[in-house]
Write a protein that holds these residues in place. Structure first.
Motif, PDB file in Angstrom:
ATOM      1  N   LEU A  20       0.817  -1.210   0.000  1.00  0.00           N
ATOM      2  CA  LEU A  20       0.000   0.000   0.000  1.00  0.00           C
ATOM      3  C   LEU A  20       0.846   1.253   0.000  1.00  0.00           C
ATOM      4  O   LEU A  20       0.532   2.246  -0.670  1.00  0.00           O
ATOM      5  CB  LEU A  20      -0.937   0.006   1.220  1.00  0.00           C
ATOM      6  CG  LEU A  20      -2.052  -1.048   1.239  1.00  0.00           C
ATOM      7  CD1 LEU A  20      -2.769  -1.013   2.581  1.00  0.00           C
ATOM      8  CD2 LEU A  20      -3.036  -0.805   0.106  1.00  0.00           C
ATOM      9  N   ALA A  21       1.965   1.212   0.759  1.00  0.00           N
ATOM     10  CA  ALA A  21       2.843   2.380   0.837  1.00  0.00           C
ATOM     11  C   ALA A  21       3.474   2.697  -0.505  1.00  0.00           C
ATOM     12  O   ALA A  21       3.761   3.860  -0.816  1.00  0.00           O
ATOM     13  CB  ALA A  21       3.913   2.159   1.894  1.00  0.00           C
ATOM     14  N   LYS A  24       0.865   4.867  -2.149  1.00  0.00           N
ATOM     15  CA  LYS A  24       0.078   5.601  -1.159  1.00  0.00           C
ATOM     16  C   LYS A  24      -0.595   6.836  -1.741  1.00  0.00           C
ATOM     17  O   LYS A  24      -1.739   7.156  -1.417  1.00  0.00           O
ATOM     18  CB  LYS A  24       0.945   5.973   0.030  1.00  0.00           C
ATOM     19  CG  LYS A  24       2.147   6.850  -0.331  1.00  0.00           C
ATOM     20  CD  LYS A  24       2.983   7.141   0.896  1.00  0.00           C
ATOM     21  CE  LYS A  24       4.230   7.981   0.538  1.00  0.00           C
ATOM     22  NZ  LYS A  24       5.038   8.248   1.730  1.00  0.00           N
TER      23      LYS A  24
END
Length: 311
Positions: A20-21, A24
């Motif tokens: 996810l990062a 982001k």
């Protein structure tokens, strides 16, 4: 030998967070846009303000010297008037008036040049309108709209214009009734005049002697003429009463429908519920994104069969 089946991998929370990062900003922009769109959709397309007004029919023709129904046509009785008012509220004349007064084509986002613009506007208006009869011979008109002031203004206008439309309809009906009374009155007058002339000629042809039989016949004939004249006078009184009702209906300060309770703007804002629902939907969308990445990481070998490079 069979090809080995793709196996799933153990996925930790750090793996999902790492994935996810890596994207982001894309997901942050997506969630912000999703949240804003959800709030606007809920606020202006789902949640609506509702304002209600109460109307009642006035029996302004009832006098203390007569019963409620004596001398009144059926269409002026409170029960018949109430049913007619309910029809007036849902009439095309009412909807046409509201469309013009409140510019509903523009308000509902309808192309004013389209062929079926009236049908579209009336359909939307009907879907946002609710008319209910109460046990107290009154009606409650409720109007819903995304804008609170539109809702209460339309409700109040419907209550006021219902009296205008109802009075116009009653005037037309009473005018026809008066015309019938006047025609019958003229016919009766003509008939009585003819009968009176015939009786006078008959009396003149009678013998001049004053016998008891002659006196009785003359008295009976005179009584018949007087009775017919009295009947004409009574009918003339009824005619004047019907004309008085018509004159009363033509006066704008003589209401046939009154607004018992005015509609008021809704006091509570719909913004906070819209934000809460939008936040809930956004949380669900974020959860779906997380679940999606979890399954992609856990079963990426299965997805690799279709040539997708997820790593």
């Amino acid at each position: 030998m069979h090809d080995p089946k793709p196996i799933h991998h153990e996925v930790s929370t750090k793996d999902v967070l790492r994935k996810l990062a890596s994207r982001k900003w894309s997901y942050l922009i997506f969630l912000v846009v999703f949240f804003s769109s959800s709030v606007l959709l809920i606020r202006y397309n789902i949640l609506q303000y509702t304002s209600s007004t109460t109307i009642m029919v006035i029996d302004g023709f009832k006098a203390e010297t007569r019963s409620a129904t004596q001398g009144l046509p059926d269409f002026l009785l409170p029960s018949d008037q109430f049913n007619r008012v309910l029809q007036v509220v849902n009439s095309n004349q009412m909807f046409d008036h509201l469309i013009r007064k409140f510019h509903l084509y523009q308000h509902y986002g309808i192309d004013s040049t389209s062929e079926f613009r009236d049908e579209q506007a009336i359909s939307i208006l009907r879907s946002r309108l609710d008319v209910k009869k109460t046990p107290y011979n009154t009606a409650v008109i409720s109007v819903s709209d995304p804008y609170r002031y539109f809702a209460y203004e339309i409700a109040n206008e419907m209550a006021l214009y219902a009296d205008t439309l109802n009075r116009k309809l009653l005037v037309k009906l009473q005018q026809k009734r008066v015309q019938v009374y006047e025609r019958i009155y003229r016919q009766l007058n003509q008939s009585v005049t003819e009968k009176q002339v015939s009786l006078e000629k008959l009396i003149q042809r009678l013998p001049t002697g004053r016998s008891n039989e002659l006196h009785t016949a003359e008295s009976d004939l005179t009584h018949a003429v007087v009775s017919m004249t009295n009947a004409i006078d009574n009918f003339n009184h009824d005619l004047k009463e019907q004309m008085l009702i018509l004159e009363s209906l033509n006066q704008e300060n003589f209401p046939t429908v009154i607004q018992q309770q005015r509609a008021l703007p809704a006091s509570k804002s719909l913004l906070l519920p819209s934000l809460l629902y939008g936040l809930l939907l956004t949380a669900m969308a974020a959860t779906l994104v997380i679940v999606y990445h979890h399954f992609r990481l856990r079963y990426h070998d299965h997805f690799s069969i279709f040539g997708n490079n997820y790593e």
